[in-house]
Motif scaffolding. Structure first.
Motif, mmCIF file in Angstrom:
data_model
loop_
_atom_site.group_PDB
_atom_site.id
_atom_site.type_symbol
_atom_site.label_atom_id
_atom_site.label_comp_id
_atom_site.label_asym_id
_atom_site.label_seq_id
_atom_site.Cartn_x
_atom_site.Cartn_y
_atom_site.Cartn_z
ATOM 1 N N HIS A 46 1.316 -1.456 -0.169
ATOM 2 C CA HIS A 46 -0.426 -0.147 -0.161
ATOM 3 C C HIS A 46 0.965 1.636 0.263
ATOM 4 C CE1 HIS A 46 -3.290 3.112 1.412
ATOM 5 N NE2 HIS A 46 -2.144 3.171 1.674
ATOM 6 N N ILE A 78 0.285 4.081 -2.666
ATOM 7 C CA ILE A 78 0.602 5.381 -2.186
ATOM 8 C C ILE A 78 0.967 6.368 -2.821
ATOM 9 C CG2 ILE A 78 0.202 5.420 0.265
ATOM 10 C CD1 ILE A 78 -2.860 6.540 -0.884
ATOM 11 N N MET A 115 1.368 7.743 -6.241
ATOM 12 C CA MET A 115 0.747 8.131 -6.849
ATOM 13 C C MET A 115 1.568 9.841 -5.598
ATOM 14 S SD MET A 115 -3.015 8.676 -4.437
ATOM 15 C CE MET A 115 -4.250 10.597 -4.286
ATOM 16 N N LEU A 116 1.567 10.042 -4.451
ATOM 17 C CA LEU A 116 1.829 11.435 -4.129
ATOM 18 C C LEU A 116 2.465 11.681 -4.714
ATOM 19 C CD1 LEU A 116 1.840 13.562 -1.251
ATOM 20 C CD2 LEU A 116 2.798 11.729 -0.138
ATOM 21 N N GLU A 150 1.315 13.457 -7.327
ATOM 22 C CA GLU A 150 1.218 14.856 -7.561
ATOM 23 C C GLU A 150 2.166 16.245 -7.565
ATOM 24 O OE1 GLU A 150 -2.445 15.980 -6.898
ATOM 25 O OE2 GLU A 150 -2.971 14.231 -8.161
ATOM 26 N N ASN A 157 -4.366 6.943 3.195
ATOM 27 C CA ASN A 157 -4.952 7.014 2.326
ATOM 28 C C ASN A 157 -5.470 7.814 1.303
ATOM 29 O OD1 ASN A 157 -7.758 8.401 2.940
ATOM 30 N ND2 ASN A 157 -8.554 6.815 3.980
ATOM 31 N N GLU A 158 -5.570 7.908 0.090
ATOM 32 C CA GLU A 158 -6.081 8.625 -1.366
ATOM 33 C C GLU A 158 -6.380 9.865 -0.024
ATOM 34 O OE1 GLU A 158 -7.898 7.703 -5.588
ATOM 35 O OE2 GLU A 158 -6.560 5.874 -4.953
ATOM 36 N N HIS A 159 -8.101 9.891 -0.057
ATOM 37 C CA HIS A 159 -8.266 10.997 -0.094
ATOM 38 C C HIS A 159 -7.129 12.352 1.256
ATOM 39 C CE1 HIS A 159 -11.629 13.621 2.138
ATOM 40 N NE2 HIS A 159 -10.989 13.312 3.442
ATOM 41 N N VAL A 189 -3.849 11.486 1.461
ATOM 42 C CA VAL A 189 -3.080 12.589 0.463
ATOM 43 C C VAL A 189 -3.350 13.404 -0.322
ATOM 44 C CG1 VAL A 189 -1.126 11.867 -1.648
ATOM 45 C CG2 VAL A 189 -1.362 10.939 0.460
ATOM 46 N N ASN A 190 -4.516 13.998 -0.587
ATOM 47 C CA ASN A 190 -5.241 13.919 -1.678
ATOM 48 C C ASN A 190 -5.707 16.083 -0.223
ATOM 49 O OD1 ASN A 190 -5.342 13.968 -4.135
ATOM 50 N ND2 ASN A 190 -7.022 12.278 -3.743
#
Ligand code: PLP
Length: 396
Positions: free
Chosen positions: A301, A305, A308-309, A312, A373-375, A377-378
């Motif tokens: 994970h 993640i 993804m980060l 961004e 989690n993704e949320h 991180v966003n």
């Protein structure tokens, strides 16, 4: 009395504390007394891999505490055995020595390096510029930054610090007299700086030629933080000794030296030890950490993640190229090098209820719990974008 005033008046002033009165933690969040919730992108400097208040860790601590909290290393202790088994099968090393902290793992490794060299005419131990291995005298002897060393010398004999990522420089100093190289494959305190393939290549060819030990300091980067069990696995080498700590005890003090058999045999009964090393409660908590990382997918994970980060952060770099010089790192050990002081940016993020660490003056060091989690991180990405956009606007 106000705790901040008390600390200022009565503690040795070794830490710069944040102006937050934390009451409790839950998952990736910390809460102050007045109930304000902060997103924790610090994770206790890479300690709280499973976040705060993890049920499994709490249960393990409670259950082990009811059995025994301390026995001494005169006894074989089940929590040590269980943790060692998982640590060794996951890492591919043969033996483990448990310490209480990172710097103690470094000290143990320095002793092993000297023991290795004693019958081979080798004494020299080499560290690298900008590295960080702890605060004890042995660790400081293989570090170069004056902010850690000033006024504390003299240090250990026959220790030197060579330029990080300088293969030519390294070739000119390593010799048959070199007992060990101590290396962070990704420097943490030094600003999330990664070894280059050329440097690794030089180390590996010198290692073949001169037969010194390669010691990986994975105290910050190890145990899944970078998306692999160890950071060195991103570079295709196998060091002789590996040092871990930080997240190993699930928030309780615990470190370890992992070694190949041949090297581990250099220590004999009585030659090294620790009263508290391998504390059974810390080991029981550590077993939960490793089980979650490996068997329940948290390490994978973190890798996903983290990717993804990273994407961004690159997007942020492109949008604010006059402020962001570089984004680097692996997994959830990421650094954003700014062209300005990073501290005011961390403060602005704090006002938005996000906690992020600054290292090496201009680097935002991003080390969230691996369970982020993704949320979440966003949320961090949005806030960072806003803070940098405000600075960009003010500059125009
Ligand atoms: N080595 C590295 C790479 C570290 O990041 C640290 C701590 O930040 C240490 C060693 C020292 O660990 P400890 O503070 O547990 O002594």
């Amino acid at each position: 009395m106000n705790p901040f005033t008390f600390e200022a008046e009565h503690f040795f002033q070794t830490y710069k504390r944040l102006p937050l009165d934390i009451d409790r933690g839950e998952g990736v969040y910390l809460y102050t007394k007045d109930g304000t919730r902060y997103l924790d992108m610090f994770a206790g400097i890479a300690v709280n891999a499973l976040g705060h208040g993890h049920d499994g860790i709490i249960r393990a601590i409670e259950e082990q505490s009811r059995k025994y909290v301390h026995l001494s290393n005169y006894f074989v202790q089940k929590p040590q055995i269980a943790l060692a088994r998982l640590l060794l099968t996951s890492s591919g090393y043969d033996r483990v020595f448990f310490s209480n902290s990172g710097t103690e793992a470094t000290e143990g490794a320095i002793k092993i390096a000297r023991a290795f060299g004693s019958s081979r005419g080798k004494t020299e131990i080499v560290g690298f510029s900008n590295g960080f291995h702890g605060r004890t005298m042995g660790a400081l002897s293989i570090m170069d930054r004056s902010k850690y060393r000033e006024t504390f010398g003299p240090f250990l004999d026959d220790c030197r610090v060579e330029s990080f990522n300088n293969p030519v420089g390294l070739r000119s100093v390593v010799s048959s007299h070199t007992a060990a190289l101590v290396l962070e494959f990704i420097q943490g305190e030094g600003g999330v700086r990664t070894v280059t393939p050329e440097f690794i290549e030089a180390i590996e060819s010198l290692r073949k030629e001169f037969g010194f030990l390669l010691i990986a300091d994975e105290i910050q980067s190890g145990l899944g933080r970078t998306g692999k069990f160890f950071a060195f696995q991103h570079f295709g080498v196998k060091p002789d000794l590996v040092l871990v700590a930080k997240s190993l005890g699930g928030g309780l003090p615990l470190g370890a030296i992992l070694g190949k058999s041949l090297v581990a045999e250099l220590l004999q009964p009585g030659t090294h030890g620790s009263t508290f090393g391998g504390n059974p409660v810390a080991c029981a908590a550590g077993l939960v950490v490793l089980t979650e990382l490996i068997e329940h997918g948290i390490m994978n994970h973190a890798a996903a993640i983290g990717k993804m980060l990273m994407k961004e952060l690159w997007r942020i770099q492109a949008a604010h190229s006059s402020l962001v010089a570089e984004v680097r790192g692996y997994g959830l050990m990421l650094g954003m090098e700014l062209s300005v002081d990073a501290e005011p940016i961390a403060e602005a993020l704090r006002e938005k209820h996000i906690l992020v660490n600054v290292t090496d003056k201009t680097v935002l060091r991003i080390l969230p719990p691996l369970i982020i989690n993704e949320h979440q991180v966003n949320k961090f990405v949005r806030a960072l974008n806003e803070v940098l956009a405000a600075i960009d606007t003010a500059r125009k």
